[in-house]
Motif scaffolding. Structure first.
Motif, mmCIF file in Angstrom:
data_model
loop_
_atom_site.group_PDB
_atom_site.id
_atom_site.type_symbol
_atom_site.label_atom_id
_atom_site.label_comp_id
_atom_site.label_asym_id
_atom_site.label_seq_id
_atom_site.Cartn_x
_atom_site.Cartn_y
_atom_site.Cartn_z
ATOM 1 N N CYS A 13 35.863 63.541 24.156
ATOM 2 C CA CYS A 13 37.069 63.865 25.422
ATOM 3 C C CYS A 13 37.895 64.799 25.406
ATOM 4 O O CYS A 13 38.845 65.930 26.704
ATOM 5 C CB CYS A 13 37.333 62.040 26.041
ATOM 6 N N VAL A 14 38.615 64.698 24.667
ATOM 7 C CA VAL A 14 39.967 65.681 23.954
ATOM 8 C C VAL A 14 39.398 67.033 24.149
ATOM 9 O O VAL A 14 39.885 67.874 24.373
ATOM 10 C CB VAL A 14 39.823 66.327 22.671
ATOM 11 N N ALA A 15 38.073 67.572 24.213
ATOM 12 C CA ALA A 15 37.271 68.760 24.025
ATOM 13 C C ALA A 15 37.492 69.125 25.116
ATOM 14 O O ALA A 15 38.079 70.451 25.944
ATOM 15 C CB ALA A 15 35.788 69.619 23.185
ATOM 16 N N LEU A 16 37.055 68.211 26.175
ATOM 17 C CA LEU A 16 36.621 68.562 27.919
ATOM 18 C C LEU A 16 38.206 68.323 28.956
ATOM 19 O O LEU A 16 37.313 69.348 29.874
ATOM 20 C CB LEU A 16 35.569 67.191 28.301
ATOM 21 N N ALA A 17 39.233 68.132 27.990
ATOM 22 C CA ALA A 17 40.345 67.955 28.278
ATOM 23 C C ALA A 17 41.019 69.308 28.238
ATOM 24 O O ALA A 17 41.449 70.264 28.964
ATOM 25 C CB ALA A 17 40.563 66.662 27.831
ATOM 26 N N GLU A 18 40.845 69.573 26.597
ATOM 27 C CA GLU A 18 41.093 71.390 26.475
ATOM 28 C C GLU A 18 40.189 71.978 27.604
ATOM 29 O O GLU A 18 41.161 73.780 28.143
ATOM 30 C CB GLU A 18 40.803 71.807 25.289
ATOM 31 N N ILE A 19 39.365 71.725 27.862
ATOM 32 C CA ILE A 19 38.171 72.870 28.497
ATOM 33 C C ILE A 19 39.184 73.331 29.738
ATOM 34 O O ILE A 19 38.961 74.172 30.512
ATOM 35 C CB ILE A 19 37.248 72.469 28.358
ATOM 36 N N GLU A 20 39.284 72.128 30.245
ATOM 37 C CA GLU A 20 39.430 71.878 31.833
ATOM 38 C C GLU A 20 41.017 72.528 31.791
ATOM 39 O O GLU A 20 40.989 73.443 32.606
ATOM 40 C CB GLU A 20 39.182 70.434 32.021
ATOM 41 N N LEU A 21 41.791 72.503 30.763
ATOM 42 C CA LEU A 21 43.375 73.249 31.360
ATOM 43 C C LEU A 21 42.930 74.095 31.023
ATOM 44 O O LEU A 21 43.983 75.193 31.761
ATOM 45 C CB LEU A 21 44.004 72.742 29.488
#
Length: 59
Positions: A13-21
């Motif tokens: 989830c952290v990697a996905l949030a960073e990719i989204e940002l």
């Protein structure tokens, strides 16, 4: 295909949030007239407000 015991990006989830940002920053950067985003605009994209003390925007 990753082996079943390997964690994938979809599970992080952290990697996905960073990719989204990062994606949101790229979209904002492509819309700017100058060479780069201002610090205030970066804060607005990442935090949802130019005020840094407000914390991350929750979606």
């Amino acid at each position: 295909m990753a082996p079943p015991s390997t964690t994938t990006v979809q599970d992080d989830c952290v990697a996905l949030a960073e990719i989204e940002l990062c994606g949101e920053l790229m979209i904002a950067a492509s819309a700017v007239d100058g060479e780069r985003l201002s610090p205030a605009r970066i804060d607005e994209v990442l935090w949802g407000t130019p005020d840094r003390s407000a914390g991350p925007a929750h979606r």
